[in-house]
Design an enzyme around this catalytic site. Structure first.
Site, PDB file in Angstrom:
ATOM      1  N   ASN A   1      -3.777  12.644  -0.222  1.00 17.59           N
ATOM      2  CA  ASN A   1      -3.473  11.575   0.780  1.00 17.59           C
ATOM      3  C   ASN A   1      -1.973  12.016   1.171  1.00 17.59           C
ATOM      4  O   ASN A   1      -1.865  12.723   2.476  1.00 17.59           O
ATOM      5  CB  ASN A   1      -3.441  10.158   0.209  1.00 17.59           C
ATOM      6  CG  ASN A   1      -3.416   9.055   1.290  1.00 17.59           C
ATOM      7  OD1 ASN A   1      -2.833   9.580   2.462  1.00 17.59           O
ATOM      8  ND2 ASN A   1      -4.071   8.061   1.234  1.00 17.59           N
ATOM      9  N   ASP A   2      -1.018  11.635   0.500  1.00 19.79           N
ATOM     10  CA  ASP A   2       0.308  11.850   1.014  1.00 19.79           C
ATOM     11  C   ASP A   2       0.763  13.338   1.382  1.00 19.79           C
ATOM     12  O   ASP A   2       1.343  13.661   2.240  1.00 19.79           O
ATOM     13  CB  ASP A   2       1.409  11.402  -0.118  1.00 19.79           C
ATOM     14  CG  ASP A   2       1.229   9.937  -0.378  1.00 19.79           C
ATOM     15  OD1 ASP A   2       0.987   9.351   0.617  1.00 19.79           O
ATOM     16  OD2 ASP A   2       1.475   9.483  -1.358  1.00 19.79           O
TER      17      ASP A   2
END
Length: 467
Positions: A393-394
């Site tokens: 994700n990040d």
């Protein structure tokens, strides 16, 4: 024989230290890391045997009993722990290392207090440093474990005047230490500084959370080594000093590497409360929520992958949670049989501890030659037909590159959005560990494959086989 024994012990320590250094060197490459662990373990065995032959050992029965119990617990824990729980286990081991070092200082203080012998200044200072670093490592590591395990919130925990309170605690420790240097036999003051060190460990970790936790785990590992080195000075054991210094130095180097990978200073990691709810509200979260998400089913995803010439797989913590690494390897093998060039892109802080993705893929016997770090793989994304993001994700969020208001702005990412097509396997649209909405999900070239990583990858394998 009595004259040879001390010399033999020191020579054995020298051999053990050499094995530590050689093993540490081999840990620098995934291809040799396993052998490096074995070499370092042999060095530790030699160090333990040499220490057992020391004439200052008072009770062999208790030492052997402790070795047996500890070895049994360690073997069972290593066998039972899931790979997704490895960060928590590392945190626990860091904490236990810090506790053991601090207890050495406590035991030495008690021994000197009972003997009534004068306490040398260097030993006194070493004990105080050992108590401070060991205590901070112990409680800080256990709090990190609690955050990673979900026993408490993984977000930063702050309160008014927090830094001022920390300064008061530190001042109390320094004041107590100065008093003990002048009056070494004060048991209440010594117990007081021990208690303050334990509280400092809690205060050190609670304001840290989100994407900074891998850095904290690495730093605590370094502190456990420094605490061991301080314990070595307390008991005047050369092996303990060398081993602790190696762990401390390597941990600091790894921490610095991870900070650079996030484009953040260690100071900002420790004091900016990255990942808090307040920080996550800015940046990508505000603008991306109203945009459209395109979803596909496994059959469509399989067609995109099967007819591609090159695919880059980006593993993340979602893959670890679903234990999908073996299914990912199966998918990779199937694509390669169809003539697709498959690579793996590894971000330095993917997952929740340094090297988390490397460990998982090694467990699935993914060839090391297919693993590419961020700097090597980013220039190749533009030539990739498909980037398959599995639970990351990040570390793939374009906001880090484009949105100056984002809390993760400036953090180097895997530039999967530059690929011709991007498939993201994810359970839902929740934010990552840093609490920031991901712009990637709303890009025109991005399609979402919703579901558990293991289930979706397994379905992709089945569909690819039918092409």
């Amino acid at each position: 024989m009595s004259d040879f024994l001390p010399t033999g012990i020191q020579l054995t320590y020298l051999v053990a230290a050499s094995l530590f250094i050689f093993g540490l060197k081999k840990l620098g490459s995934p291809a040799t890391a396993r052998n490096g662990n074995v070499i370092a373990a042999v060095g530790m065995l030699l160090a333990i045997v040499a220490t057992m032959l020391d004439q200052h050992v008072l009770n062999y029965e208790m030492i052997l009993l402790g070795l047996a119990i500890g070895s049994g617990i360690g073997a069972i824990a290593a066998y039972k722990v899931q790979m997704t729980e490895m960060p928590q286990m590392v945190g626990l081991l860091n904490g236990l290392g810090g506790a053991a070092s601090a207890l050495v200082a406590v035991a030495e203080f008690w021994r000197l207090l009972d003997s009534g012998a004068p306490v040398p200044l260097d030993v006194n200072i070493s004990m105080l440093l050992d108590v401070l670093i060991g205590g901070v490592t112990f409680t800080g590591s256990f709090l990190a474990f609690a955050k990673l395990q979900g026993l408490i919130s993984g977000s930063p925990i702050t309160f008014p005047l927090q830094q001022q309170f920390n300064l008061v605690l530190l001042a109390a420790y320094v004041t107590g230490s100065i008093y003990l240097i002048m009056t070494p036999d004060s048991l209440p003051i010594f117990l007081g500084v021990v208690a303050v060190s334990l509280v400092l460990g809690v205060m050190f970790v609670i304001p840290i959370g989100g994407g900074d936790m891998p850095v904290v785990i690495s730093l605590l590992n370094s502190l456990s080594g420094i605490a061991a080195a301080a314990a070595g000075f307390v008991v005047m054991n050369n092996m303990l000093i060398i081993a602790g210094a190696l762990v401390g130095a390597s941990g600091i180097i790894l921490t610095e590497i991870m900070c650079k990978a996030m484009n953040r200073s260690l100071f900002s990691v420790l004091f900016s409360a990255f990942g808090s709810a307040g920080g996550a509200g800015g940046g990508a979260g505000g603008s991306a929520i109203d945009q459209t998400v395109r979803s596909i089913d496994p059959e469509e995803g399989a067609m995109m992958l099967g007819y591609a010439r090159s695919v880059v797989i980006v593993p993340g913590y979602g893959m670890a949670v679903a234990q999908a690494q073996h299914s990912v390897r199966e998918l990779s093998d199937q694509l390669e049989r169809m003539g697709v060039d498959v690579k793996y892109a590894i971000h330095p802080v993917a997952g929740r501890m340094p090297g988390h993705m490397n460990v998982l893929l090694a467990e699935a016997n993914v060839p090391y030659t297919q693993l590419y770090d961020m700097d090597d793989i980013n220039p190749q994304f533009e030539q990739a037909d498909v980037a398959l993001v599995i639970g990351a994700n990040d570390v793939v969020n374009p906001a880090a590159r484009s949105d100056t208001n984002s809390p993760i702005y400036g953090m180097p990412i895997l530039e999967v959005d530059r690929a011709k097509q991007t498939i993201v396997i994810k359970r839902g649209m929740s934010t990552g560990f840093a609490g920031v909405d991901n712009e990637l999900f709303y890009k025109d070239k991005t399609t979402m494959l919703f579901g558990s990583a293991k289930d979706m990858v397994s379905k992709l394998v089945s569909e690819v086989k039918q092409l």
